[in-house]
Design an enzyme around this catalytic site. Structure first.
Site, PDB file in Angstrom:
ATOM      1  N   ARG A   1       0.812  -1.222   0.000  1.00  0.00           N
ATOM      2  CA  ARG A   1       0.000   0.000   0.000  1.00  0.00           C
ATOM      3  C   ARG A   1       0.845   1.271   0.000  1.00  0.00           C
ATOM      4  O   ARG A   1       0.448   2.297  -0.527  1.00  0.00           O
ATOM      5  CB  ARG A   1      -0.867   0.051   1.271  1.00  0.00           C
ATOM      6  CG  ARG A   1      -2.128  -0.728   1.205  1.00  0.00           C
ATOM      7  CD  ARG A   1      -2.864  -0.548   2.528  1.00  0.00           C
ATOM      8  NE  ARG A   1      -3.598   0.715   2.525  1.00  0.00           N
ATOM      9  CZ  ARG A   1      -4.896   0.796   2.258  1.00  0.00           C
ATOM     10  NH1 ARG A   1      -5.593  -0.279   2.000  1.00  0.00           N
ATOM     11  NH2 ARG A   1      -5.527   1.958   2.264  1.00  0.00           N
TER      12      ARG A   1
ATOM     13  N   LYS B   1      -2.645 -18.902   5.240  1.00  0.00           N
ATOM     14  CA  LYS B   1      -3.533 -18.996   6.379  1.00  0.00           C
ATOM     15  C   LYS B   1      -3.663 -17.652   7.081  1.00  0.00           C
ATOM     16  O   LYS B   1      -2.775 -16.818   6.906  1.00  0.00           O
ATOM     17  CB  LYS B   1      -3.062 -20.091   7.326  1.00  0.00           C
ATOM     18  CG  LYS B   1      -1.751 -19.742   8.035  1.00  0.00           C
ATOM     19  CD  LYS B   1      -1.428 -20.736   9.091  1.00  0.00           C
ATOM     20  CE  LYS B   1      -2.306 -20.481  10.297  1.00  0.00           C
ATOM     21  NZ  LYS B   1      -1.566 -20.564  11.571  1.00  0.00           N
TER      22      LYS B   1
ATOM     23  N   LYS C   1       7.573 -29.379   5.278  1.00  0.00           N
ATOM     24  CA  LYS C   1       8.723 -29.790   6.097  1.00  0.00           C
ATOM     25  C   LYS C   1       9.248 -31.137   5.601  1.00  0.00           C
ATOM     26  O   LYS C   1       8.480 -32.040   5.279  1.00  0.00           O
ATOM     27  CB  LYS C   1       8.324 -29.860   7.574  1.00  0.00           C
ATOM     28  CG  LYS C   1       8.002 -28.467   8.127  1.00  0.00           C
ATOM     29  CD  LYS C   1       7.886 -28.454   9.618  1.00  0.00           C
ATOM     30  CE  LYS C   1       7.338 -27.125  10.104  1.00  0.00           C
ATOM     31  NZ  LYS C   1       8.330 -26.191  10.586  1.00  0.00           N
TER      32      LYS C   1
ATOM     33  N   ASP D   1      -5.332 -21.958  15.210  1.00  0.00           N
ATOM     34  CA  ASP D   1      -4.004 -21.568  14.717  1.00  0.00           C
ATOM     35  C   ASP D   1      -3.139 -22.781  14.359  1.00  0.00           C
ATOM     36  O   ASP D   1      -2.350 -22.723  13.423  1.00  0.00           O
ATOM     37  CB  ASP D   1      -3.307 -20.719  15.799  1.00  0.00           C
ATOM     38  CG  ASP D   1      -1.997 -20.122  15.319  1.00  0.00           C
ATOM     39  OD1 ASP D   1      -1.995 -19.511  14.240  1.00  0.00           O
ATOM     40  OD2 ASP D   1      -0.970 -20.261  16.029  1.00  0.00           O
TER      41      ASP D   1
ATOM     42  N   HIS E   1      -2.225 -27.615  10.931  1.00  0.00           N
ATOM     43  CA  HIS E   1      -0.971 -28.373  10.974  1.00  0.00           C
ATOM     44  C   HIS E   1      -1.130 -29.767  11.602  1.00  0.00           C
ATOM     45  O   HIS E   1      -0.691 -30.767  11.036  1.00  0.00           O
ATOM     46  CB  HIS E   1       0.105 -27.604  11.746  1.00  0.00           C
ATOM     47  CG  HIS E   1       0.304 -26.192  11.261  1.00  0.00           C
ATOM     48  ND1 HIS E   1       0.210 -25.844   9.943  1.00  0.00           N
ATOM     49  CD2 HIS E   1       0.596 -25.039  11.928  1.00  0.00           C
ATOM     50  CE1 HIS E   1       0.440 -24.540   9.811  1.00  0.00           C
ATOM     51  NE2 HIS E   1       0.667 -24.031  11.004  1.00  0.00           N
TER      52      HIS E   1
ATOM     53  N   LYS F   1       1.911 -23.046  23.226  1.00  0.00           N
ATOM     54  CA  LYS F   1       2.974 -22.037  23.245  1.00  0.00           C
ATOM     55  C   LYS F   1       3.560 -21.976  24.646  1.00  0.00           C
ATOM     56  O   LYS F   1       2.911 -22.380  25.613  1.00  0.00           O
ATOM     57  CB  LYS F   1       2.401 -20.677  22.841  1.00  0.00           C
ATOM     58  CG  LYS F   1       1.962 -20.634  21.374  1.00  0.00           C
ATOM     59  CD  LYS F   1       2.033 -19.246  20.789  1.00  0.00           C
ATOM     60  CE  LYS F   1       1.507 -19.197  19.369  1.00  0.00           C
ATOM     61  NZ  LYS F   1       2.464 -19.744  18.366  1.00  0.00           N
TER      62      LYS F   1
HETATM   63  C1  BG6 Z   1       2.020 -20.851  12.316  1.00  0.00           C
HETATM   64  C2  BG6 Z   1       1.258 -20.343  13.512  1.00  0.00           C
HETATM   65  O1  BG6 Z   1       1.141 -21.382  11.366  1.00  0.00           O
HETATM   66  O2  BG6 Z   1       2.927 -21.858  12.723  1.00  0.00           O
HETATM   67  C3  BG6 Z   1       2.206 -19.830  14.571  1.00  0.00           C
HETATM   68  O3  BG6 Z   1       0.391 -19.292  13.120  1.00  0.00           O
HETATM   69  C4  BG6 Z   1       3.256 -20.870  14.910  1.00  0.00           C
HETATM   70  O4  BG6 Z   1       1.495 -19.447  15.742  1.00  0.00           O
HETATM   71  C5  BG6 Z   1       3.906 -21.420  13.647  1.00  0.00           C
HETATM   72  O5  BG6 Z   1       4.221 -20.261  15.743  1.00  0.00           O
HETATM   73  C6  BG6 Z   1       4.787 -22.608  13.969  1.00  0.00           C
HETATM   74  O6  BG6 Z   1       5.508 -22.977  12.830  1.00  0.00           O
HETATM   75  P1  BG6 Z   1       6.944 -23.637  12.939  1.00  0.00           P
HETATM   76  O7  BG6 Z   1       7.291 -24.001  11.542  1.00  0.00           O
HETATM   77  O8  BG6 Z   1       7.846 -22.598  13.535  1.00  0.00           O
HETATM   78  O9  BG6 Z   1       6.792 -24.823  13.841  1.00  0.00           O
END
Ligand code: BG6
Length: 491
Positions: A46, A146, A180, A233, A238, A338
């Site tokens: 922007r 995402k 990964k 999240d 994942h 976390k």
């Molecule tokens: C992201 C989440 O998709 O994945 C984050 O939004 C998270 O909150 C991250 O920290 C973790 O990814 P990685 O590859 O560091 O394990």
């Protein structure tokens, strides 16, 4: 496979993801000579910055995120910067798209990719604007970052909006966990060997644990995270994707639809939770103050801008089940959080106890075999077996067969975004979610989200730097089991 020449357009091109992940990933591939000499990256933002100001911005915000800092030399970096063009526009206003139209090369000779690293509420508008300016051509590709929705309805809406402009075969929905290395190694392990597949079922597997634990807290993403939480999240995407790769039936090939059909079948076979089974089988937690790596860290509710009574979960543990002949009755324990004791992503497949001991040791003294697939921090596999201890007596003890991918192959590793960007540019969809998969995943988590929304109770607190609330150990303990790190002998 060599890449054809391309124009990669990054919407959100001055944002956090572009600076931390996308540009460093492209640089890494450039250094490895994967990018055609005239390939370009068009960063859209922007701000009315000049090209020079923008390149200075990248210099100070992106360069430090390149994983292999030794690969950064001034010459390579400045030749990478030459690929980048900055275009200022308001993504929501079609009248401002002129400079982008002028910048892009005719599509016949090149691959054109639009990467939407923007908040999802902009997806529909950007796609419409690309259509209105004739930039959304039948051969172009669109990448969606995402969060892909916050519930089933919003995910359906994204699919609908993007689907009006792009065909499913043009849409790349990113889940970076699929990029990964070890996740793909899991495919290799299951379908490149005969050893495991005959045992990969309820008759021989007692349970599966999948953990993604992080040391970091919410950081500067509170605005997003507080309306999201760990279930949206990390788990909906994942963890469920990892679960799919572990549990899917053998696909007929590695082609996108064969793999995605197999994953979809898993998602559709997940046992639905009812309000009662849900409270028994899911634990949600929120971190409090504590110590991580010896450093004091604040409580989630004391993070800058955090609501003092926030009910957002920063930890989830659950027991899931898959209603199929292969998996009926096998618990899949999923966990993410976390501010945990360690950074760790791993899948633990535990096999059944031997049926009878022929040795002078009771059956219960035999550790069941287990296969540990490590994604992070290192990448590898360990297979735990019972072996005879040296010496006169016939005593058996657990021993470990270890495969460290880095040691074994000595080849440079690719970050998830490097692989996924290359796949987009090559047109390989296997590692990207299909629209129906996305909806099936949301459909399964939605009752949990609804229940929590109506529920007045807050997540259970856990101290930062631990493995989560005691209720998480109790959840798995009820089945006579322990999370892997709880079962490990003390050092
Ligand atoms: C992201 C989440 O998709 O994945 C984050 O939004 C998270 O909150 C991250 O920290 C973790 O990814 P990685 O590859 O560091 O394990």
């Amino acid at each position: 496979m060599a890449l054809s020449d391309f124009d990669l357009v990054l919407f959100g091109g001055s944002g956090d993801l572009a600076m931390r992940k996308l540009l460093p990933a492209m640089y890494a591939r450039d250094v490895c000579s994967d990018l055609p000499p005239t390939a370009r990256i068009i960063c859209v933002g922007r701000n009315e910055s000049s090209q020079e100001e923008f390149l200075n911005f990248i210099d100070s915000h992106s360069k430090q995120h390149i994983k292999d800092q030794e690969s950064v030399d001034e010459h390579k970096w400045s030749s990478f910067l030459k690929r980048i063009t900055y275009v200022a526009l308001d993504a929501t206003d079609v009248k401002t798209y002129g400079p982008l139209v002028e910048t892009l090369r005719p599509e016949e000779a090149i691959t054109r990719v639009y990467y939407l690293a923007t908040p999802p509420h902009l997806f529909a508008q950007i796609c419409d604007n690309l259509a209105a300016t004739s930039l959304a051509t039948p051969n172009s590709r669109v990448v969606l970052e995402k969060p892909l929705g916050r519930d089933l309805d919003s995910a359906k809406q994204i699919n609908l909006d993007v689907g009006k402009v792009f065909a499913e075969s043009q849409i790349y929905r990113i889940d970076h966990y699929l990029g990964k290395e070890t996740v793909q190694n899991l495919l290799a392990l299951r379908f490149g060997n005969v050893l495991f597949e005959p045992l990969w079922r309820r008759e021989w597997i007692s349970d599966v644990q999948i953990t993604i634990a992080e040391k970091i807290g919410v950081g500067n993403r509170l605005g997003y995270y507080d309306t999201s939480g760990a279930l949206r999240d990390m788990l909906q995407n994942h963890l469920l994707q990892l679960l799919c790769i572990v549990a899917m039936e053998p696909p007929t090939s590695i082609s996108p639809d064969a793999v995605r059909d197999a994953k979809l079948q898993v998602l559709r076979s997940l046992k639905r939770f009812t309000p009662t089974t849900l409270s028994q089988n899911i634990v949600r937690g929120q971190y409090r103050a504590g110590h991580v790596d010896g450093k004091a860290v604040p409580s989630y509710r004391d993070e800058p801008d955090a609501p003092k009574h926030s009910k957002t979960e920063t930890f989830v543990a659950m027991k899931a089940e898959i209603d199929t002949w292969r998996w009926a009755g096998v618990p899949f324990y999923l966990r993410t959080g976390k501010r945990m004791a360690d950074r760790l992503a791993e899948i633990v497949v535990r096999f059944k106890q031997i049926p009878h001991s022929i040795f002078n040791q009771p059956t219960s003294s035999f550790q069941p075999n287990s296969l540990v697939i490590r994604l992070q921090p290192d990448e590898g596999l360990s297979l735990n077996l019972m072996a005879k201890t040296p010496g006169d007596s016939m005593r058996l003890k657990q021993a470990e067969l270890e495969l460290d991918f880095r040691e074994q192959f000595k080849a440079p590793r690719m970050e998830a975004y490097e692989r996924l960007l290359l796949d987009v540019l090559r047109g390989q969809l296997t590692l990207f979610m299909r629209g129906d998969e996305l909806e099936a995943a949301w459909e399964w988590v939605e009752p949990i989200l609804n229940h929590w929304e109506q529920d007045d109770t807050a997540p259970v607190p856990y101290a930062s730097g631990t493995w989560g609330p005691a209720a998480s150990s109790a959840l798995i303990g009820r089945d006579g089991l322990q999370w892997r790190e709880e079962a490990l002998p003390e050092d």
